[in-house]
Design an enzyme around this catalytic site. Structure first.
Site, PDB file in Angstrom:
ATOM      1  N   SER A   1       0.896  -1.150  -0.018  1.00 43.07           N
ATOM      2  CA  SER A   1      -0.231  -0.151  -0.234  1.00 43.07           C
ATOM      3  C   SER A   1       0.925   1.310   0.057  1.00 43.07           C
ATOM      4  O   SER A   1       2.113   1.137   0.414  1.00 43.07           O
ATOM      5  CB  SER A   1      -0.911  -0.076   1.378  1.00 43.07           C
ATOM      6  OG  SER A   1      -1.565  -1.261   1.214  1.00 43.07           O
TER       7      SER A   1
HETATM    8  N1  SAH Z   1      -0.818  -4.199   3.759  1.00 41.54           N
HETATM    9  C1  SAH Z   1      -0.429  -4.936   2.671  1.00 41.54           C
HETATM   10  C2  SAH Z   1      -1.300  -4.617   1.405  1.00 41.54           C
HETATM   11  C3  SAH Z   1      -1.313  -6.019   0.744  1.00 41.54           C
HETATM   12  S1  SAH Z   1      -2.617  -5.871  -0.417  1.00 41.54           S
HETATM   13  C4  SAH Z   1       0.958  -4.380   2.502  1.00 41.54           C
HETATM   14  O1  SAH Z   1       1.228  -3.280   3.049  1.00 41.54           O
HETATM   15  O2  SAH Z   1       1.782  -5.010   1.800  1.00 41.54           O
HETATM   16  C5  SAH Z   1      -4.005  -6.738   0.076  1.00 41.54           C
HETATM   17  C6  SAH Z   1      -3.648  -8.083   0.485  1.00 41.54           C
HETATM   18  O3  SAH Z   1      -4.847  -8.796   1.000  1.00 41.54           O
HETATM   19  C7  SAH Z   1      -2.946  -9.006  -0.663  1.00 41.54           C
HETATM   20  O4  SAH Z   1      -1.782  -9.677  -0.267  1.00 41.54           O
HETATM   21  C8  SAH Z   1      -4.164 -10.100  -0.912  1.00 41.54           C
HETATM   22  O5  SAH Z   1      -3.333 -11.289  -1.190  1.00 41.54           O
HETATM   23  C9  SAH Z   1      -4.623 -10.217   0.534  1.00 41.54           C
HETATM   24  N2  SAH Z   1      -6.205 -10.794   0.574  1.00 41.54           N
HETATM   25  C10 SAH Z   1      -7.122 -10.571  -0.319  1.00 41.54           C
HETATM   26  N3  SAH Z   1      -8.322 -11.310   0.103  1.00 41.54           N
HETATM   27  C11 SAH Z   1      -8.007 -11.760   1.353  1.00 41.54           C
HETATM   28  C12 SAH Z   1      -8.562 -12.599   2.209  1.00 41.54           C
HETATM   29  N4  SAH Z   1      -9.806 -13.136   1.957  1.00 41.54           N
HETATM   30  N5  SAH Z   1      -7.779 -13.440   3.316  1.00 41.54           N
HETATM   31  C13 SAH Z   1      -6.562 -12.769   3.456  1.00 41.54           C
HETATM   32  N6  SAH Z   1      -5.956 -12.033   2.672  1.00 41.54           N
HETATM   33  C14 SAH Z   1      -6.565 -11.440   1.625  1.00 41.54           C
END
Ligand code: SAH
Length: 209
Positions: A60
């Site tokens: 993010s």
């Molecule tokens: N906070 C993270 C943002 C990652 S993007 C960072 O700073 O890097 C969002 C993440 O949510 C992705 O890795 C995706 O795989 C995960 N995600 C999406 N749906 C999900 C679910 N149902 N359960 C767990 N993770 C999920």
């Protein structure tokens, strides 16, 4: 040295954008964001941009990480449930401001990589789970703070159930076809919403990978 200047410039930018919590800003200044992205992208680590990570996901934008963290009202005595570990960057920030972080990721590859980075940074107050975060934490816990870093069409009911009374949930949520960082407070089984910045997140997807 140049990375240090870039870090300071980023913090100034976050302040201008309206992030005011000093503790949050100082943690963002300390956590090395370049550790969470590919080496070739290091030069972009302190730009206020989302960047690609493995499995077609994104780390993010720093301003969004800072704002969402601020809205969670950090307290060292409190645990957090995080859904969407991704790179582990947001997890690392939270780990310095809360007691323990319970983090769920649906992509095993991302989860294993995030675990290694946090270990390398000597961050040990985190518990990881490879699973579908829409189902909540796989034990009957109640959390005072929950953060979801993927966008939901509607509020996942199992997550709402795992919020304690007076608990706070921060997530991107769709209002009128746009995504907004949204803060939700649960009080006496009622849900109160407040929306903040317009954002773009990857979708909250069911099942595991
Ligand atoms: N906070 C993270 C943002 C990652 S993007 C960072 O700073 O890097 C969002 C993440 O949510 C992705 O890795 C995706 O795989 C995960 N995600 C999406 N749906 C999900 C679910 N149902 N359960 C767990 N993770 C999920």
């Amino acid at each position: 040295m140049i990375q240090n200047l870039k870090r300071i410039n980023l913090i100034i930018k976050l302040r201008k954008l309206g992030v005011t919590n000093h503790k949050v800003l100082s943690i963002l200044e300390k956590i090395p964001r370049e550790n969470f992205i590919d080496k070739e992208l290091s030069y972009k680590a302190y730009l206020n941009n989302a960047l690609p990570i493995d499995c077609n996901q994104t780390i993010s934008q720093p301003a969004v990480v800072a704002k969402m963290t601020e809205l969670l009202e950090p307290k060292k005595s409190i645990n957090v449930l995080e859904i969407g570990t991704g790179s582990g960057y947001q997890t690392a920030i939270l780990s310095k401001l809360f007691k323990r972080i319970y983090s769920i990721e649906r992509h095993k590859t991302l989860l294993e990589k995030a675990k290694k980075i946090l270990n390398h940074l000597k961050i040990h107050n985190t518990v990881f789970y490879h699973g579908d975060g829409i189902k909540g934490w796989p034990a009957n816990f109640l959390f005072e703070r929950i953060i979801i870093t993927a966008v939901a069409k509607s509020l996942p009911s199992k997550i709402i159930k795992q919020m304690s009374n007076g608990g706070i949930l921060v997530l991107p949520l769709i209002h009128d076809n746009e995504q907004y960082i949204t803060k939700i407070i649960k009080k006496n089984n009622k849900i109160y919403f407040k929306k903040y910045w317009k954002v773009r997140f990857v979708p909250l997807t069911s099942g595991i990978n």
